[in-house]
Design a protein around this motif. Structure first.
Motif, PDB file in Angstrom:
ATOM      1  N   ALA A  23      25.663 -40.897  60.762  1.00  0.00           N
ATOM      2  CA  ALA A  23      24.348 -40.734  60.132  1.00  0.00           C
ATOM      3  C   ALA A  23      23.468 -39.736  60.881  1.00  0.00           C
ATOM      4  CB  ALA A  23      23.643 -42.084  60.044  1.00  0.00           C
ATOM      5  N   SER A  24      23.698 -39.562  62.182  1.00  0.00           N
ATOM      6  CA  SER A  24      22.891 -38.629  62.975  1.00  0.00           C
ATOM      7  C   SER A  24      23.039 -37.188  62.488  1.00  0.00           C
ATOM      8  CB  SER A  24      23.259 -38.715  64.460  1.00  0.00           C
ATOM      9  OG  SER A  24      24.611 -38.329  64.658  1.00  0.00           O
ATOM     10  N   VAL A  25      24.195 -36.842  61.924  1.00  0.00           N
ATOM     11  CA  VAL A  25      24.410 -35.498  61.379  1.00  0.00           C
ATOM     12  C   VAL A  25      23.460 -35.267  60.204  1.00  0.00           C
ATOM     13  CG1 VAL A  25      26.064 -33.978  60.221  1.00  0.00           C
ATOM     14  CG2 VAL A  25      26.817 -35.422  62.120  1.00  0.00           C
ATOM     15  N   TYR A  26      23.357 -36.252  59.342  1.00  0.00           N
ATOM     16  CA  TYR A  26      22.479 -36.126  58.176  1.00  0.00           C
ATOM     17  C   TYR A  26      21.006 -36.150  58.575  1.00  0.00           C
ATOM     18  CZ  TYR A  26      26.879 -36.878  55.893  1.00  0.00           C
ATOM     19  OH  TYR A  26      28.187 -36.756  55.494  1.00  0.00           O
ATOM     20  N   ARG A  33      20.732 -36.446  50.653  1.00  0.00           N
ATOM     21  CA  ARG A  33      21.831 -36.553  49.686  1.00  0.00           C
ATOM     22  C   ARG A  33      23.170 -36.750  50.397  1.00  0.00           C
ATOM     23  NH1 ARG A  33      18.850 -32.137  47.264  1.00  0.00           N
ATOM     24  NH2 ARG A  33      17.854 -32.908  45.378  1.00  0.00           N
ATOM     25  N   SER A  34      23.168 -37.521  51.453  1.00  0.00           N
ATOM     26  CA  SER A  34      24.395 -37.711  52.226  1.00  0.00           C
ATOM     27  C   SER A  34      25.516 -38.305  51.378  1.00  0.00           C
ATOM     28  CB  SER A  34      24.140 -38.596  53.445  1.00  0.00           C
ATOM     29  OG  SER A  34      23.687 -39.862  53.050  1.00  0.00           O
ATOM     30  N   TRP A  35      25.173 -39.021  50.365  1.00  0.00           N
ATOM     31  CA  TRP A  35      26.173 -39.619  49.480  1.00  0.00           C
ATOM     32  C   TRP A  35      26.930 -38.548  48.687  1.00  0.00           C
ATOM     33  CZ3 TRP A  35      25.027 -38.584  44.369  1.00  0.00           C
ATOM     34  CH2 TRP A  35      23.714 -38.193  44.103  1.00  0.00           C
ATOM     35  N   LYS A  36      26.400 -37.331  48.596  1.00  0.00           N
ATOM     36  CA  LYS A  36      27.067 -36.238  47.891  1.00  0.00           C
ATOM     37  C   LYS A  36      27.845 -35.314  48.824  1.00  0.00           C
ATOM     38  CE  LYS A  36      25.176 -33.947  44.603  1.00  0.00           C
ATOM     39  NZ  LYS A  36      24.302 -33.063  43.833  1.00  0.00           N
ATOM     40  N   THR A  57      27.578 -26.264  60.813  1.00  0.00           N
ATOM     41  CA  THR A  57      27.392 -26.429  62.243  1.00  0.00           C
ATOM     42  C   THR A  57      28.710 -26.208  62.972  1.00  0.00           C
ATOM     43  OG1 THR A  57      26.576 -27.906  63.971  1.00  0.00           O
ATOM     44  CG2 THR A  57      27.776 -28.933  62.169  1.00  0.00           C
ATOM     45  N   ARG A  58      28.608 -25.860  64.228  1.00  0.00           N
ATOM     46  CA  ARG A  58      29.781 -25.766  65.106  1.00  0.00           C
ATOM     47  C   ARG A  58      29.782 -26.932  66.097  1.00  0.00           C
ATOM     48  NH1 ARG A  58      32.955 -21.429  64.832  1.00  0.00           N
ATOM     49  NH2 ARG A  58      32.184 -19.562  63.813  1.00  0.00           N
ATOM     50  N   ASP A  59      28.749 -27.741  66.077  1.00  0.00           N
ATOM     51  CA  ASP A  59      28.641 -28.878  66.987  1.00  0.00           C
ATOM     52  C   ASP A  59      29.486 -30.039  66.455  1.00  0.00           C
ATOM     53  OD1 ASP A  59      27.930 -30.866  68.733  1.00  0.00           O
ATOM     54  OD2 ASP A  59      25.778 -30.762  68.322  1.00  0.00           O
ATOM     55  N   PRO A  60      30.526 -30.441  67.188  1.00  0.00           N
ATOM     56  CA  PRO A  60      31.393 -31.514  66.695  1.00  0.00           C
ATOM     57  C   PRO A  60      30.801 -32.917  66.852  1.00  0.00           C
ATOM     58  CG  PRO A  60      32.138 -30.799  68.841  1.00  0.00           C
ATOM     59  CD  PRO A  60      30.996 -29.884  68.441  1.00  0.00           C
ATOM     60  N   GLU A  61      29.650 -33.015  67.519  1.00  0.00           N
ATOM     61  CA  GLU A  61      29.051 -34.339  67.714  1.00  0.00           C
ATOM     62  C   GLU A  61      28.679 -34.954  66.371  1.00  0.00           C
ATOM     63  OE1 GLU A  61      25.430 -36.444  70.157  1.00  0.00           O
ATOM     64  OE2 GLU A  61      26.287 -34.580  70.892  1.00  0.00           O
TER      65      GLU A  61
END
Length: 70
Positions: A23-26, A33-36, A57-61
Motif C-alpha cells: 500500500a505504501s507504493v500507492y 485507483r489502486s484497485w485498477k 519507478t525504479r525503487d523496488p521498495e
C-alpha cells in the motif's frame, strides 16, 4: 489501429509484474485507483498502466516477488 499502452510496454520488453505491491507504493503516488493497477517490469523498472497517470519507478521498495517453492 493504435496500440494500447499495455501493448506498447510488452513490445518494449516489459512483462506483467505478478508480485505483491504494498500500500505504501500507492500512497507515494497518491493513487486512489489502486484497485485498477496493472504493473509491468523490465530490468528493475516498474510501470503501471492502470489509469491515465501511468506511474513509474525504479525503487523496488514495496514490490514483493512471490517465491516459487515448488
Amino acid at each position: 489501429m493504435t496500440m494500447t499502452h499495455k501493448e506498447e510496454l510488452k513490445k518494449k520488453g516489459y512483462t506483467r509484474y505478478r508480485g505483491a505491491v504494498d500500500a505504501s507504493v500507492y500512497e507515494y503516488f497518491n493513487c486512489d485507483r489502486s484497485w485498477k493497477a496493472e504493473w509491468y517490469l523490465k530490468k528493475e523498472h516498474y510501470r503501471c498502466c492502470g489509469c491515465k497517470e501511468r506511474c513509474e519507478t525504479r525503487d523496488p521498495e514495496g514490490f514483493q516477488l512471490f517465491l516459487d517453492l515448488g
